[in-house]
Design an enzyme around this catalytic site. Structure first.
Site, PDB file in Angstrom:
ATOM      1  N   SER A 115      27.189  39.929  37.557  1.00 56.81           N
ATOM      2  CA  SER A 115      27.116  38.476  37.432  1.00 56.81           C
ATOM      3  C   SER A 115      26.933  37.851  38.797  1.00 56.81           C
ATOM      4  O   SER A 115      27.359  38.402  39.816  1.00 56.81           O
ATOM      5  CB  SER A 115      28.393  37.928  36.806  1.00 56.81           C
ATOM      6  OG  SER A 115      29.467  37.961  37.745  1.00 56.81           O
ATOM      7  N   ASP A 116      26.286  36.691  38.838  1.00 59.36           N
ATOM      8  CA  ASP A 116      26.367  35.900  40.059  1.00 59.36           C
ATOM      9  C   ASP A 116      27.828  35.505  40.249  1.00 59.36           C
ATOM     10  O   ASP A 116      28.631  35.535  39.312  1.00 59.36           O
ATOM     11  CB  ASP A 116      25.463  34.668  39.974  1.00 59.36           C
ATOM     12  CG  ASP A 116      25.007  34.197  41.350  1.00 59.36           C
ATOM     13  OD1 ASP A 116      25.650  34.539  42.352  1.00 59.36           O
ATOM     14  OD2 ASP A 116      24.004  33.461  41.417  1.00 59.36           O
ATOM     15  N   CYS A 117      28.170  35.130  41.474  1.00 60.54           N
ATOM     16  CA  CYS A 117      29.589  34.999  41.811  1.00 60.54           C
ATOM     17  C   CYS A 117      30.203  33.737  41.205  1.00 60.54           C
ATOM     18  O   CYS A 117      29.885  32.618  41.617  1.00 60.54           O
ATOM     19  CB  CYS A 117      29.755  35.034  43.317  1.00 60.54           C
ATOM     20  SG  CYS A 117      29.193  36.623  43.976  1.00 60.54           S
ATOM     21  N   GLY A 118      31.064  33.950  40.231  1.00 65.53           N
ATOM     22  CA  GLY A 118      31.669  32.863  39.481  1.00 65.53           C
ATOM     23  C   GLY A 118      30.951  32.538  38.189  1.00 65.53           C
ATOM     24  O   GLY A 118      31.395  31.665  37.434  1.00 65.53           O
ATOM     25  N   ALA A 119      29.856  33.233  37.892  1.00 65.45           N
ATOM     26  CA  ALA A 119      29.043  32.885  36.730  1.00 65.45           C
ATOM     27  C   ALA A 119      29.759  33.141  35.402  1.00 65.45           C
ATOM     28  O   ALA A 119      29.502  32.444  34.415  1.00 65.45           O
ATOM     29  CB  ALA A 119      27.721  33.645  36.763  1.00 65.45           C
TER      30      ALA A 119
END
Length: 700
Positions: free
Chosen positions: A237-241
């Protein structure tokens, strides 16, 4: 170690773990499991244009600048150096027991999103607006990063999957609505090609695509990525997605549900902490142990392929002194020179003799700016050479005077003393000069990733318009009023119109992007003719008042050179040289497998050795769907001495010769297929700016 061998070892290792241990390994900051001999492992590292965020490394030109090289072999060489320096740093980190963030070999690069709108702040991280260019250079970068040895030299990761290009301020809750045609014709091809090239990682985007969060998107992650393309690496995942799934998209109600929908869609690794809730999801029967196991096996397959568990660590003998060494610095300067795009050169004003004794004024907000060399996602070079530094080094007999002249955006600098700007200082230097180099542009604090700053020029890193910031426009016009010989250098990661008055007055205009740590020296060498500007535009430069579609509209009509309405100021694929090239003896062959082979003889008809960036475009006619005006489908870089000729060959994959229907289906065109070969796009503006036309051939 083959992927199959690594997967077998990963299965055996993961089989010894408890469910809780498996879940712990699905977080980017994976803890040690001492009983199994597993060290801590932090997956997050960056290397878009050099090893980032962990001390000294070569800072190469940013990705958009590498896109401007149109040179896959050069990009692969640059990426190979990046992974060499990555191994050097990794070896030392491991030796000192440092397993912290930004210390590993899993690089979350390249960014191969399509730079569909020139206002997007993160466009600087991409290879440009074209699917073929992004695919070709992205694949070359990945091969350089990952290497060809028994073990992965490092692991590359294509991002952000998929349909992601702003707006930055809304990215955590935004729904990018794209037609199936636009997805398969524009947004997905680069990802497909990098999967074919063997990329080991793919990162999901923050936003939703057609209503579904990208990190929980069954169609994208399962149907397309794994089932259709056969991807066998890991998805992160993108960071925090994954937090966005419940907190901002409101797609689920709880963290456990968000973790479950992401894992079940095929997202193996969480950059964030929401996957801690997989324990709850497992206990609530939202996920199975088998699904958790598969994700863990995929992740440990990569770690085995990197050689983490070998007694003799791969690439352990690379010497530390190669880090940002002279050889890598020379490559850095070459890459920067090949990325510089010469947009105007009135009556051959450039190059200027390095032995000139003229008074040279070097003026502008980026003359001494290190951040304008770096771009974003950057490392820390051992030395930075700004434009002012480079010009002093190269033009040693000139009287060089330097003035900032204005700030990048903010005009008011010191109201307390009544001193509101520095334009008068810049003008003073220019009116005393024989020649002014006006270094304008932006930096990562103005255009970039979700800066969180809103002002009259930009919104969270996205530009509000396509002109220069007002204070720079004032400076540029004032300088043009007092100096006849002005060279404009743009340092930014996007398309900017410097205005009719400055465009018309400037004797030469160059786009230097964010050119890396030694970009100022490369620029000075180009100005002096010690290097030739080798870049072609990887984006369209529009007139500042060009009527673009709304930024939030992801349809491609009216966007990029492929669907532009009206004329460009400077077209995609355009770039002048200090010499001229002629194309002759163009031949085309349609092969039995429906690919095409194009050959052409290219001759350097000028007086300077230079590298031509030859391009092939296709124009498809089909009664069932709209098709791009032109589509790039072949590139070759060929260095030629004056008078030298060489035959180049382009192998055109059938994929780029097909039309894309409204449902995303690929169609054999029912009309004419025309191929064009030349040093630019076959549009009227490029023809007018270069004084040349492309060779034209009918394929069918």
């Amino acid at each position: 170690m083959t992927h199959a061998q690594a997967r077998k070892k990963a299965k055996a290792l993961v089989a010894q773990m408890t469910v809780e241990e498996k879940i712990s390994q699905l977080l980017y900051a994976a803890p040690a499991i001492e009983r199994l001999g597993i060290k801590p492992h932090n997956w997050w590292n960056e290397a878009a244009h050099g090893v980032a965020r962990s001390g000294t490394a070569t800072v190469f030109p940013h990705t958009i600048a590498m896109g401007a090289t149109f040179h896959p072999e050069l990009i692969r060489t640059v990426a190979d150096v990046i992974s060499t320096e990555g191994r050097i740093k990794y070896n030392k980190h491991v030796a000192h027991g440092d397993f912290d963030i930004f210390k590993g070999l899993t690089y979350w690069a390249p960014n191969i999103n399509i730079f569909r709108d020139p206002r997007w702040g993160r466009g600087q991280e991409t290879f440009g607006e074209d699917p073929f260019l992004s695919a070709t250079l992205g694949a070359a970068f990945i091969k350089g990063i990952q290497g060809e040895g028994e073990f992965l030299k490092a692991s590359a990761c294509s991002k952000h999957f998929a349909v992601h290009s702003g707006p930055e301020k809304q990215r955590h809750e935004f729904d990018a609505v794209a037609t199936m045609k636009d997805m398969h014709e524009t947004y997905l091809p680069a990802f497909r090609e990098t999967v074919k090239a063997g990329v080991t990682g793919v990162m999901g985007a923050y936003n939703r695509t057609n209503g579904v969060p990208c990190c929980a998107h069954q169609y994208l992650l399962k149907d397309i990525l794994r089932d259709t393309w056969g991807f066998d690496g890991y998805v992160v995942s993108d960071c925090g997605a994954i937090k966005d799934i419940y907190k901002h998209h409101h797609y689920t109600e709880t963290p456990a549900e968000a973790a479950a929908v992401a894992l079940r869609a095929g997202c193996d690794l969480n950059c964030g902490t929401v996957y801690q809730s997989l324990v709850d999801a497992y206990e609530e029967d939202l996920v199975t142990e088998a699904e958790i196991t598969i994700a863990a096996e995929r992740l440990f397959t990569i770690r085995y392929r990197l050689g983490e568990f070998e007694n003799q660590r791969p690439y352990a003998d690379i010497p530390y002194h190669l880090l940002d060494c002279k050889e890598h610095q020379r490559l850095n300067e070459r890459a920067a020179a090949e990325s510089i795009v010469l947009l105007k050169n009135e009556e051959g004003f450039l190059p200027i003799s390095p032995k000139t004794e003229q008074k040279i004024a070097v003026i502008g907000p980026n003359v001494l700016s290190v951040s304008a060399l770096q771009g974003n996602y950057n490392g820390l070079a051992s030395e930075y050479i700004t434009p002012a530094d480079g010009i002093r080094r190269v033009f040693t007999e000139a009287d060089v005077r330097v003035e900032q002249g204005c700030n990048c955006v903010k005009e008011s600098l010191n109201n307390g003393s009544g001193f509101r700007n520095m334009i008068s200082d810049g003008v003073a230097a220019a009116e005393e000069a024989d020649l002014t180099v006006l270094v304008l542009g932006l930096d990562r604090n103005v255009e970039g990733e979700d800066t969180g700053k809103d002002d009259e020029y930009s919104t969270s890193g996205d530009k509000n318009h396509l002109f220069l910031p007002a204070t720079q426009q004032k400076l540029a016009e004032a300088v043009c009023d007092v100096c006849d010989n002005v060279i404009v250098v743009l340092m930014c990661g996007s398309a900017i119109d410097i205005g009719e008055k400055v465009r018309g007055h400037a004797r030469a205009i160059l786009h230097a992007w964010y050119p890396g740590a030694r970009g100022g020296l490369a620029l000075a060498r180009v100005l002096a003719g010690k290097a030739t500007p080798g870049g072609k535009l990887p984006v369209t430069i529009y007139y500042g008042d060009h009527p673009l579609p709304p930024f939030t509209d992801y349809t491609m009509q009216g966007r990029t050179y492929r669907y532009i309405k009206g004329e460009a100021l400077y077209p995609f694929g355009f770039g002048l040289s200090y010499t001229t090239f002629a194309y002759s003896n163009v031949q085309i062959k349609k092969n039995a497998d429906k690919t095409a082979t194009v050959t052409a003889l290219i001759t350097n008809t000028g007086a300077v050795t230079a590298t031509e960036k030859a391009q092939v475009y296709v124009s498809l006619k089909d009664s069932r769907t709209t098709t791009p005006h032109y589509q790039l489908c072949g590139i070759q870089a060929v260095e030629l001495a004056p008078g030298e000729s060489r035959e180049v060959r382009f192998d055109i994959d059938r994929y780029w010769l097909l039309a894309v229907g409204e449902q995303g289906e690929f169609l054999e065109p029912d009309g004419t297929v025309t191929l064009y070969v030349g040093g630019h796009q076959p549009d009227p503006v490029s023809d007018r700016l270069t004084g040349t036309t492309c060779e034209r051939m009918i394929l069918q």
